[in-house]
Design a protein around this motif. Structure first.
Motif, PDB file in Angstrom:
ATOM      1  N   ALA A 118       5.943  -3.610   7.445  1.00 47.74           N
ATOM      2  CA  ALA A 118       4.817  -4.325   6.920  1.00 47.74           C
ATOM      3  C   ALA A 118       5.201  -4.864   5.386  1.00 47.74           C
ATOM      4  O   ALA A 118       4.764  -5.943   4.962  1.00 47.74           O
ATOM      5  N   ALA A 119       6.201  -4.222   4.591  1.00 50.79           N
ATOM      6  CA  ALA A 119       6.632  -4.545   3.312  1.00 50.79           C
ATOM      7  C   ALA A 119       7.449  -5.829   3.226  1.00 50.79           C
ATOM      8  O   ALA A 119       7.203  -6.843   2.547  1.00 50.79           O
ATOM      9  N   SER A 120       8.460  -6.095   4.565  1.00 50.40           N
ATOM     10  CA  SER A 120       9.108  -7.216   4.443  1.00 50.40           C
ATOM     11  C   SER A 120       8.473  -8.354   4.874  1.00 50.40           C
ATOM     12  O   SER A 120       8.620  -9.443   4.199  1.00 50.40           O
TER      13      SER A 120
ATOM     14  N   ILE B 223       0.491  -7.306   0.835  1.00 49.04           N
ATOM     15  CA  ILE B 223       0.720  -6.115   1.796  1.00 49.04           C
ATOM     16  C   ILE B 223      -0.736  -5.968   2.373  1.00 49.04           C
ATOM     17  O   ILE B 223      -0.880  -5.493   3.716  1.00 49.04           O
ATOM     18  N   VAL B 224      -1.935  -6.038   1.724  1.00 44.14           N
ATOM     19  CA  VAL B 224      -3.111  -5.751   2.386  1.00 44.14           C
ATOM     20  C   VAL B 224      -3.393  -6.968   3.247  1.00 44.14           C
ATOM     21  O   VAL B 224      -3.836  -6.589   4.485  1.00 44.14           O
ATOM     22  N   TRP B 225      -3.132  -8.184   3.284  1.00 40.51           N
ATOM     23  CA  TRP B 225      -3.410  -9.115   3.963  1.00 40.51           C
ATOM     24  C   TRP B 225      -2.500  -8.961   5.205  1.00 40.51           C
ATOM     25  O   TRP B 225      -2.953  -9.118   6.270  1.00 40.51           O
TER      26      TRP B 225
ATOM     27  N   LEU C 186      -1.129   4.519   1.969  1.00 43.10           N
ATOM     28  CA  LEU C 186      -0.229   3.781   2.484  1.00 43.10           C
ATOM     29  C   LEU C 186       0.563   2.942   1.177  1.00 43.10           C
ATOM     30  O   LEU C 186       2.075   3.136   1.183  1.00 43.10           O
ATOM     31  N   SER C 187       0.165   2.693   0.289  1.00 38.62           N
ATOM     32  CA  SER C 187       0.857   1.887  -0.517  1.00 38.62           C
ATOM     33  C   SER C 187       1.496   2.757  -1.438  1.00 38.62           C
ATOM     34  O   SER C 187       2.646   2.359  -1.913  1.00 38.62           O
ATOM     35  N   GLU C 188       0.920   3.726  -1.768  1.00 41.02           N
ATOM     36  CA  GLU C 188       1.662   4.921  -2.528  1.00 41.02           C
ATOM     37  C   GLU C 188       2.933   5.337  -1.669  1.00 41.02           C
ATOM     38  O   GLU C 188       4.094   5.571  -2.351  1.00 41.02           O
ATOM     39  N   LYS C 189       2.756   5.611  -0.340  1.00 43.16           N
ATOM     40  CA  LYS C 189       4.025   6.200   0.299  1.00 43.16           C
ATOM     41  C   LYS C 189       5.135   5.142   0.537  1.00 43.16           C
ATOM     42  O   LYS C 189       6.146   5.343   0.691  1.00 43.16           O
ATOM     43  N   MET C 190       4.664   3.665   0.320  1.00 46.24           N
ATOM     44  CA  MET C 190       5.629   2.709   0.370  1.00 46.24           C
ATOM     45  C   MET C 190       6.122   2.187  -0.972  1.00 46.24           C
ATOM     46  O   MET C 190       7.155   1.446  -1.283  1.00 46.24           O
ATOM     47  N   GLY C 191       5.836   3.188  -1.930  1.00 47.62           N
ATOM     48  CA  GLY C 191       6.270   3.068  -3.388  1.00 47.62           C
ATOM     49  C   GLY C 191       5.838   1.945  -4.098  1.00 47.62           C
ATOM     50  O   GLY C 191       6.390   1.378  -5.258  1.00 47.62           O
ATOM     51  N   HIS C 192       4.811   1.381  -3.937  1.00 50.23           N
ATOM     52  CA  HIS C 192       4.089   0.346  -4.527  1.00 50.23           C
ATOM     53  C   HIS C 192       2.669   0.548  -4.512  1.00 50.23           C
ATOM     54  O   HIS C 192       1.705  -0.110  -3.943  1.00 50.23           O
ATOM     55  N   PRO C 193       2.120   1.531  -5.234  1.00 49.48           N
ATOM     56  CA  PRO C 193       0.601   1.962  -5.243  1.00 49.48           C
ATOM     57  C   PRO C 193      -0.318   1.171  -6.014  1.00 49.48           C
ATOM     58  O   PRO C 193       0.031   0.504  -6.955  1.00 49.48           O
TER      59      PRO C 193
END
Length: 85
Positions: free
Chosen positions: A1-3, A25-27, A56-63
């Motif tokens: 999702a991040a890429s 990320i949300v979109w 999810l964003s926290e786990k991805m390192g971009h809270p």
């Protein structure tokens, strides 16, 4: 999702948008939800989906907050146009 989300970023010279990656990320996740379930995710700031996105964003390192997720979801929904029937 991040890429995938990173590919949606379109920075403009002279404009600092600190929430651009969060919105992307949300979109991306919202579109994946539609592809999988055939309907838009719930928009409520206090609902499970925005809380899940925040986690999810926290786990991805971009809270980011559930409030930002709800705002981005509303923008995403507006960008989708009228619902398909």
């Amino acid at each position: 999702a991040a890429s995938c989300a990173a590919g949606l970023l379109n920075p403009q010279k002279g404009k600092d948008d600190k929430d651009a990656l969060s919105r992307a990320i949300v979109w991306t996740v919202a579109q994946a939800y539609v592809w999988h379930f055939g309907k838009a995710p719930p928009l409520s700031e206090s609902g499970w989906f925005t809380k899940w996105l925040s986690d999810l964003s926290e786990k991805m390192g971009h809270p980011f907050s559930a409030k930002l997720a709800a705002t981005a979801l509303k923008e995403w929904r507006a960008d989708q146009g009228p619902p398909h029937r």
